[in-house]
Scaffold this active site. Structure first.
Site, mmCIF file in Angstrom:
data_model
loop_
_atom_site.group_PDB
_atom_site.id
_atom_site.type_symbol
_atom_site.label_atom_id
_atom_site.label_comp_id
_atom_site.label_asym_id
_atom_site.label_seq_id
_atom_site.Cartn_x
_atom_site.Cartn_y
_atom_site.Cartn_z
ATOM 1 N N HIS A 42 38.332 32.479 32.066
ATOM 2 C CA HIS A 42 37.383 33.369 31.395
ATOM 3 C C HIS A 42 37.826 34.818 31.406
ATOM 4 O O HIS A 42 37.266 35.658 30.702
ATOM 5 C CB HIS A 42 35.964 33.210 31.970
ATOM 6 N N ASP A 71 38.067 26.411 34.263
ATOM 7 C CA ASP A 71 38.146 27.874 34.337
ATOM 8 C C ASP A 71 39.318 28.383 35.180
ATOM 9 O O ASP A 71 39.156 29.243 36.049
ATOM 10 C CB ASP A 71 36.816 28.469 34.852
ATOM 11 N N SER A 150 37.173 38.029 39.677
ATOM 12 C CA SER A 150 37.517 36.784 38.987
ATOM 13 C C SER A 150 39.013 36.610 38.841
ATOM 14 O O SER A 150 39.712 37.519 38.392
ATOM 15 C CB SER A 150 36.882 36.762 37.597
#
Lengths: 190, 304
Positions: A42, A71, A150
């Site tokens: 993402h 992901d 992330s």
């Protein structure tokens, strides 16, 4: 410094962490092998990505493989020249053991946060996640993540990376087990 | 230094493993189960707020088996509920010593949310103190707050020390944002009453009161030093206060030797084991000091 400290493990991991700069936002990534970086799917859109190294130099990168459901993504970064992380076995983790994350939360570069392993496995009913995401296997950590983490690593006390920081649910840090990287490589090699 | 962090890490994981043997998952509300502690053989303690129904209860044991449970009773005042399960199914929790806690002590919260392994959170004690009355009305023997996160499903589970001693039951409902723990002594006290009677009896006088200042002239006339008390506004018929002859307009200044100026001080004095005891009430009536003996009754149980 007296008492236990994360510093030795953190130092080893920091050297392998990079910054991803995509359209004004910041993500994290870490070196998996020669000129290969792991991050969250993402974080990277289709197309070119800029990677900033710990010494401030920038490299252009290209998405080699991405698994949008799990992901995670692998980037090719020519002439990266950074050491790869050591990885650990997420299935051998013990609930309560200490863990740490490294990344760039809210743009704060190379920040570590520490805590413990909360659980490994799917999330119980009642967590604010779509059912398909809840049923995936997560390394769940009681430590603080923020946007910008992330794609960064979560590692054990010895600096062995066990997960890829992915999201936060009800304050809980969720990481994709590091074994998903090998699975991604295997699935595309066949 | 990495060796000592690894051994600290191992110590935390060992503590979770040991304590989790007595931690069950409690199915007593829709969707997300809560956690519970096998406190005595066949007796599970959890938080009242997570037990949303009285029937059709079950618990999941550490080995993954799901077995039926019966509600033995609940005490909303301290946010505790007690369930009975079959005996001999799993080890009982090992109590620790919450009285020795100080801010900075490291602690773990443990829970179980179904047939998976235990779940854990880590933090430190933020604040400690003596007895307090929580907003739900019950008396809690120690004030224990910690900075750890009570994740969904962790409520009702134990707070433990790094040596795996259970310090109390974590309540998500008693206060926020810090985690509040109902200490071992409160759990034991409430548990004894619930197992004996099915509920927790609270002392009752049956009189409504309001704080009032005592004027200098009244104080001089009554030869008293106290400058405040509680004036009785109404007395319920046949209630302990009425039977003892307490009247509207009496100003209570002390109960059982303890000065009272706020109504929560009276509630505190009536908590615990006062039901059936005779307490001396000191008051001012018509400007003169009086002493009246009151036999404390049991607060009528309101329907939930």
């Amino acid at each position: 410094m007296t008492g236990p400290a994360f510093s030795a493990g953190v130092r080893g991991v920091m050297d392998s962490v990079v910054e991803l700069i995509i359209a004004g936002t910041v993500g994290s990534g870490f070196v998996w092998g020669p000129d290969v970086v792991v991050t969250s799917a993402h974080v990277v859109p289709q197309g070119p990505v800029m990677v900033r190294l710990p010494n401030g130099q920038e490299r252009s990168a290209r998405v080699r493989l991405a698994d949008r459901d799990r992901d995670i993504a692998l980037l090719d970064v020519p002439s990266l020249g950074l050491p790869a992380v050591r990885s650990g076995d997420p299935t051998a983790l013990r609930i309560g053991q200490t863990l740490f994350a490294v990344g760039h939360p809210l743009g704060v570069r190379y920040a570590m946060s520490s805590g413990i392993l909360h659980a490994v496995g799917p999330l119980p009913d009642g967590y604010p996640l779509p059912p398909h995401a809840r049923r995936l296997t997560w390394v769940q950590a009681d430590l603080r993540l923020a946007p910008g983490n992330s794609g960064g690593p979560i590692a054990d006390a010895r600096g062995r990376v066990v997960g890829v920081s992915t999201m936060i649910a009800a304050g809980l840090a969720l990481a994709v087990p590091i074994t998903a990287v090998d699975a991604l490589l295997r699935s595309r090699a066949a | 230094m990495p060796a000592s962090l690894s051994s600290f890490s191992d110590q935390l994981a060992d503590a979770v493993t040991r304590a989790a043997g007595a931690v069950v998952s409690v199915h007593a509300r829709p969707r997300l189960p809560s956690s519970g502690v096998h406190w005595r053989d066949g007796v599970v303690v959890t938080t009242d707020g997570t037990v949303r129904r009285d029937q059709d209860l079950s618990v999941t044991l550490p080995d993954g088996r799901r077995i039926p449970a019966q509600l033995a009773g609940r005490d909303p005042g301290t946010d505790l509920a007690v369930l009975r399960i079959a005996t001999g199914e799993l080890p009982v929790a090992t109590p620790g010593d919450p009285a020795g806690l100080r801010p900075g002590h490291l602690v773990l919260a443990i829970g179980r949310t179904g047939d998976g392994g235990p779940r854990a959170a880590f933090g430190a004690i933020s604040a400690t103190g003596g007895k307090w009355r929580c907003w739900k009305g019950g008396e809690i023997d120690l004030w224990i707050q910690s900075d750890l996160t009570i994740y969904p499903g962790l409520g009702g589970g134990p707070l433990i020390s790094p040596d795996a001693g259970v310090l109390g039951i974590n309540s998500g409902g008693l206060s926020r944002p810090l985690a509040t723990t109902i200490p071992v002594a409160t759990v034991e006290r409430v548990l004894d009453q619930i197992l004996a009677k099915g509920y927790v009896a609270r002392g009752w006088l049956g009189a409504a009161m309001q704080p009032v200042r005592i004027s200098d002239t009244t104080r001089a006339r009554a030869a008293m030093t106290r400058d405040g008390g509680l004036v009785i506004l109404s007395v319920e018929p046949d209630a302990p206060a009425a039977l003892a002859g307490l009247m509207v307009g009496d100003v209570i200044v002390a109960i059982d030797g303890h000065p009272v100026q706020q109504s929560d001080q009276v509630l505190t004095l009536l908590a615990g084991d006062t039901v059936g005891r005779t307490l001396v009430v000191e008051l001012i009536r018509g400007g003169k000091p009086e002493r009246v003996e009151v036999l404390v009754g049991e607060r009528p149980r309101t329907r939930r």
